[in-house]
Design a protein around this motif. Structure first.
Motif, mmCIF file in Angstrom:
data_model
loop_
_atom_site.group_PDB
_atom_site.id
_atom_site.type_symbol
_atom_site.label_atom_id
_atom_site.label_comp_id
_atom_site.label_asym_id
_atom_site.label_seq_id
_atom_site.Cartn_x
_atom_site.Cartn_y
_atom_site.Cartn_z
ATOM 1 N N PHE A 51 10.756 5.838 12.985
ATOM 2 C CA PHE A 51 11.471 6.034 11.727
ATOM 3 C C PHE A 51 11.546 7.527 11.389
ATOM 4 O O PHE A 51 12.608 8.042 11.035
ATOM 5 N N LEU A 52 10.427 8.222 11.504
ATOM 6 C CA LEU A 52 10.390 9.639 11.158
ATOM 7 C C LEU A 52 11.287 10.471 12.065
ATOM 8 O O LEU A 52 11.895 11.441 11.620
ATOM 9 N N GLU A 53 11.383 10.108 13.334
ATOM 10 C CA GLU A 53 12.251 10.823 14.264
ATOM 11 C C GLU A 53 13.721 10.645 13.911
ATOM 12 O O GLU A 53 14.538 11.498 14.220
ATOM 13 N N GLY A 54 14.086 9.543 13.258
ATOM 14 C CA GLY A 54 15.468 9.290 12.876
ATOM 15 C C GLY A 54 15.849 9.894 11.539
ATOM 16 O O GLY A 54 16.948 9.679 11.052
ATOM 17 N N THR A 55 14.939 10.651 10.958
ATOM 18 C CA THR A 55 15.146 11.231 9.638
ATOM 19 C C THR A 55 15.544 12.694 9.762
ATOM 20 O O THR A 55 15.054 13.408 10.624
ATOM 21 N N GLU A 56 16.443 13.134 8.894
ATOM 22 C CA GLU A 56 16.859 14.531 8.880
ATOM 23 C C GLU A 56 15.840 15.361 8.108
ATOM 24 O O GLU A 56 15.385 14.963 7.034
ATOM 25 N N TYR A 57 15.490 16.517 8.639
ATOM 26 C CA TYR A 57 14.516 17.418 8.022
ATOM 27 C C TYR A 57 15.179 18.734 7.683
ATOM 28 O O TYR A 57 16.136 19.118 8.347
ATOM 29 N N PRO A 58 14.679 19.452 6.668
ATOM 30 C CA PRO A 58 13.521 19.122 5.843
ATOM 31 C C PRO A 58 13.833 17.946 4.915
ATOM 32 O O PRO A 58 14.983 17.673 4.599
ATOM 33 N N THR A 59 12.768 17.279 4.483
ATOM 34 C CA THR A 59 12.887 16.143 3.585
ATOM 35 C C THR A 59 11.687 16.114 2.653
ATOM 36 O O THR A 59 10.762 16.906 2.799
ATOM 37 N N THR A 60 11.723 15.203 1.702
ATOM 38 C CA THR A 60 10.638 15.059 0.741
ATOM 39 C C THR A 60 10.082 13.644 0.795
ATOM 40 O O THR A 60 10.694 12.750 1.392
ATOM 41 N N LYS A 61 8.960 13.456 0.147
ATOM 42 C CA LYS A 61 8.385 12.113 0.036
ATOM 43 C C LYS A 61 9.407 11.161 -0.561
ATOM 44 O O LYS A 61 9.616 10.055 -0.053
ATOM 45 N N ALA A 62 10.049 11.566 -1.645
ATOM 46 C CA ALA A 62 11.020 10.702 -2.316
ATOM 47 C C ALA A 62 12.145 10.302 -1.367
ATOM 48 O O ALA A 62 12.536 9.132 -1.314
ATOM 49 N N ASN A 63 12.666 11.260 -0.597
ATOM 50 C CA ASN A 63 13.734 10.941 0.348
ATOM 51 C C ASN A 63 13.259 9.970 1.418
ATOM 52 O O ASN A 63 13.989 9.052 1.804
ATOM 53 N N LEU A 64 12.057 10.149 1.912
ATOM 54 C CA LEU A 64 11.531 9.245 2.937
ATOM 55 C C LEU A 64 11.400 7.825 2.405
ATOM 56 O O LEU A 64 11.758 6.860 3.083
ATOM 57 N N VAL A 65 10.909 7.684 1.183
ATOM 58 C CA VAL A 65 10.746 6.360 0.576
ATOM 59 C C VAL A 65 12.111 5.703 0.361
ATOM 60 O O VAL A 65 12.309 4.533 0.696
ATOM 61 N N ILE A 66 13.067 6.462 -0.169
ATOM 62 C CA ILE A 66 14.414 5.930 -0.395
ATOM 63 C C ILE A 66 15.051 5.521 0.929
ATOM 64 O O ILE A 66 15.649 4.447 1.051
ATOM 65 N N TYR A 67 14.941 6.359 1.920
ATOM 66 C CA TYR A 67 15.503 6.102 3.242
ATOM 67 C C TYR A 67 14.885 4.836 3.843
ATOM 68 O O TYR A 67 15.583 3.995 4.396
ATOM 69 N N ALA A 68 13.580 4.695 3.720
ATOM 70 C CA ALA A 68 12.899 3.506 4.254
ATOM 71 C C ALA A 68 13.399 2.239 3.561
ATOM 72 O O ALA A 68 13.665 1.224 4.212
ATOM 73 N N GLU A 69 13.543 2.301 2.237
ATOM 74 C CA GLU A 69 14.030 1.144 1.486
ATOM 75 C C GLU A 69 15.468 0.814 1.854
ATOM 76 O O GLU A 69 15.832 -0.347 2.029
ATOM 77 N N ARG A 70 16.291 1.827 1.991
ATOM 78 C CA ARG A 70 17.701 1.649 2.312
ATOM 79 C C ARG A 70 17.883 0.940 3.655
ATOM 80 O O ARG A 70 18.800 0.151 3.837
ATOM 81 N N TYR A 71 17.031 1.253 4.607
ATOM 82 C CA TYR A 71 17.170 0.701 5.947
ATOM 83 C C TYR A 71 16.217 -0.453 6.234
ATOM 84 O O TYR A 71 16.071 -0.868 7.373
ATOM 85 N N GLY A 72 15.576 -0.982 5.212
ATOM 86 C CA GLY A 72 14.752 -2.172 5.373
ATOM 87 C C GLY A 72 13.546 -1.992 6.274
ATOM 88 O O GLY A 72 13.159 -2.904 6.994
#
Length: 92
Positions: free
Chosen positions: A10-31
């Motif tokens: 999951f973390l490798e598929g995330t664009e950086y830099p990012t924040t805790k809030a973005n990671l949580v939102i992204y995780a929720e968005r993609y189930g």
């Protein structure tokens, strides 16, 4: 162990830099699994520049990098299941 590997993917598929809030939102968005979302909620409120920084903040850094772990798991039957590739990290 499987959840740790899924978190790394999951973390490798995330664009950086990012924040805790973005990671949580992204995780929720993609189930992403509940256990992973719960781990992300444990992060400190700050900016993260790499997947390794996130894993380190969670106390999950291994001897190999998250990218190496992802590369070794590519091609497995569950690799792409619900894992966004090259996502925007929750940018709205």
């Amino acid at each position: 162990m499987e959840h740790h590997t899924r978190l790394e993917k999951f973390l490798e598929g995330t664009e950086y830099p990012t924040t805790k809030a973005n990671l949580v939102i992204y995780a929720e968005r993609y189930g992403i699994e509940h256990q992973i979302s719960q781990r992300l909620l444990q992060l400190p409120e700050r900016k993260f520049d790499t997947p390794t920084e996130v894993l380190s903040a969670l106390g999950l850094v291994r001897s190999t990098s998250a990218k190496d772990s992802v590369e070794s798991h590519r091609g497995s039957s569950n690799y792409d299941r619900n894992i966004p590739q090259g996502g925007k990290g929750g940018h709205s």
